[in-house]
Design a protein around this motif. Structure first.
Motif, PDB file in Angstrom:
ATOM      1  N   ASN A   1       0.827  -1.212   0.000  1.00 48.08           N
ATOM      2  CA  ASN A   1       0.000   0.000   0.000  1.00 48.08           C
ATOM      3  C   ASN A   1       0.861   1.261   0.000  1.00 48.08           C
ATOM      4  O   ASN A   1       0.595   2.213  -0.754  1.00 48.08           O
ATOM      5  N   VAL A   2       1.894   1.282   0.840  1.00 50.86           N
ATOM      6  CA  VAL A   2       2.773   2.456   0.919  1.00 50.86           C
ATOM      7  C   VAL A   2       3.469   2.684  -0.425  1.00 50.86           C
ATOM      8  O   VAL A   2       3.547   3.827  -0.918  1.00 50.86           O
ATOM      9  N   LEU A   3       3.961   1.615  -1.035  1.00 52.46           N
ATOM     10  CA  LEU A   3       4.629   1.740  -2.336  1.00 52.46           C
ATOM     11  C   LEU A   3       3.667   2.230  -3.407  1.00 52.46           C
ATOM     12  O   LEU A   3       4.005   3.102  -4.217  1.00 52.46           O
ATOM     13  N   ARG A   4       2.442   1.683  -3.398  1.00 53.38           N
ATOM     14  CA  ARG A   4       1.441   2.085  -4.383  1.00 53.38           C
ATOM     15  C   ARG A   4       1.110   3.581  -4.249  1.00 53.38           C
ATOM     16  O   ARG A   4       1.038   4.300  -5.243  1.00 53.38           O
TER      17      ARG A   4
ATOM     18  N   GLN B   1       1.869   9.375  -5.936  1.00 55.07           N
ATOM     19  CA  GLN B   1       2.242  10.758  -5.639  1.00 55.07           C
ATOM     20  C   GLN B   1       3.427  11.215  -6.482  1.00 55.07           C
ATOM     21  O   GLN B   1       3.490  12.371  -6.908  1.00 55.07           O
ATOM     22  N   LEU B   2       4.374  10.319  -6.731  1.00 54.53           N
ATOM     23  CA  LEU B   2       5.513  10.657  -7.595  1.00 54.53           C
ATOM     24  C   LEU B   2       5.062  10.938  -9.021  1.00 54.53           C
ATOM     25  O   LEU B   2       5.702  11.708  -9.745  1.00 54.53           O
TER      26      LEU B   2
ATOM     27  N   ILE C   1      -3.100   1.426   5.157  1.00 53.51           N
ATOM     28  CA  ILE C   1      -4.094   0.350   5.032  1.00 53.51           C
ATOM     29  C   ILE C   1      -4.818   0.328   3.699  1.00 53.51           C
ATOM     30  O   ILE C   1      -5.562  -0.625   3.422  1.00 53.51           O
ATOM     31  N   GLY C   2      -4.617   1.365   2.860  1.00 54.70           N
ATOM     32  CA  GLY C   2      -5.381   1.383   1.617  1.00 54.70           C
ATOM     33  C   GLY C   2      -4.758   2.234   0.537  1.00 54.70           C
ATOM     34  O   GLY C   2      -3.611   2.668   0.633  1.00 54.70           O
TER      35      GLY C   2
END
Length: 230
Positions: free
Chosen positions: A125-128, A133-134, A156-157
Motif C-alpha cells: 500500500n505504501v509503495l502504491r 504521488q511521484l 491500510i489502503g
C-alpha cells in the motif's frame, strides 16, 4: 534429526496441497466453500489412524486443536474470514504441530508466522501510494482530514480507480469527503465498485497462512525463535 514417520510426511504433503490450492482460489475468488475444509478435515482425521504411535499423535492432535476457539473468535470479531479460521483448524487436524526444524513450535506457530507476513500488504500500500504521488496524483484531493488519518489511510489502503476486492474507507459528510477507518468484516460488507474511491484491500489471508506454515516446517516459530535467541 531422526527421519519422521511416513504418517507425518503424508500429513505435511496433504496440508501443503490443501493450502496451495485454497490460496489460489482465495486470490481469484475470495471465497471457498465450507465443504472444501470438511473433506480435508475428514481425510486428516482418518490419516491419523495410520500413525505408528496412535495415542501419542492423538494427544498431539488434541493439543494442536486448542487453536480452534481462538481463530473462531478472531473470525467473529472480523479480524479475518471464516475460510481462514477453518483452514487453521483443518491444518491442526491434518498436520498437528508439524515441523522439519528442531526449533520449538506451538499450536499457534502458523498463525503467528502469518501475522508477521501480514506486514507485506502494508508495504504494498505504501509503495502504491508513493508511486501515485511521484506521478503527480493528488491522492487526497477533496478530502478534509487530519494528517494522522491520512498516514493511516496510506498504510491500510489506496485510492483505486477501478476497485476490485476492496472495501471503501471514505464517506461524504456535509458535502466533504472524509476517511472512514473502522474495521471491515469481510463477510458483512460488500466489496466497493465505485470508481476513484479510497479502499482497503480485502487481503487474501490464505497465502499468508500458507507462508506461515512453510516457515513453521523449515524454520519453526519466528516470534518464539527471536525471543529465545535474545
Amino acid at each position: 534429526m531422526d527421519l519422521l514417520p511416513d504418517y507425518h510426511i503424508v500429513g505435511m504433503g496433504l496440508a501443503l496441497i490443501m493450502l496451495v490450492v485454497a490460496s489460489i482460489i482465495d486470490v481469484l475468488k475470495r471465497e471457498i466453500h465450507d465443504y472444501y475444509w470438511i473433506v480435508f478435515g475428514i481425510a486428516g482425521f482418518l490419516l491419523i489412524f495410520f500413525s505408528p504411535d496412535l495415542m501419542s499423535d492423538l494427544f498431539t492432535l488434541g493439543f494442536a486443536l486448542i487453536i480452534a476457539p481462538i481463530v473462531i473468535l478472531m473470525w467473529r470479531i472480523g479480524l479475518f474470514g471464516g475460510a481462514d479460521a477453518f483452514a487453521l483448524i483443518t491444518l491442526a487436524i491434518i498436520a498437528p504441530m508439524a515441523t522439519l526444524s528442531e526449533n520449538p513450535i506451538t499450536p499457534f506457530t502458523t498463525l503467528s508466522n502469518a501475522v508477521l507476513l501480514f506486514v507485506i500488504p502494508f508495504i504494498v500500500n505504501v509503495l502504491r501510494n508513493t508511486i501515485a504521488q511521484l506521478k503527480g496524483e493528488n491522492i487526497f484531493e477533496g478530502f478534509d482530514e487530519t494528517t494522522g488519518k491520512k498516514i493511516v489511510a496510506i498504510l491500510i489502503g489506496y485510492r483505486a480507480k477501478n476497485p476490485k476486492f476492496g472495501f471503501s474507507i471514505e464517506k461524504t459528510k456535509k458535502g466533504r469527503k472524509r476517511l472512514d477507518l473502522k474495521l471491515h468484516h469481510a463477510e458483512n460488507h460488500e466489496f466497493c465498485t465505485k470508481p476513484d474511491t479510497w479502499v482497503t484491500p480485502g487481503v487474501p489471508y490464505l497465502p499468508l497462512i500458507t507462508g506461515g506454515f512453510l516457515i513453521q516446517l523449515f524454520f519453526g516459530d519466528m516470534l518464539l525463535g527471536t525471543f529465545l535467541g535474545m
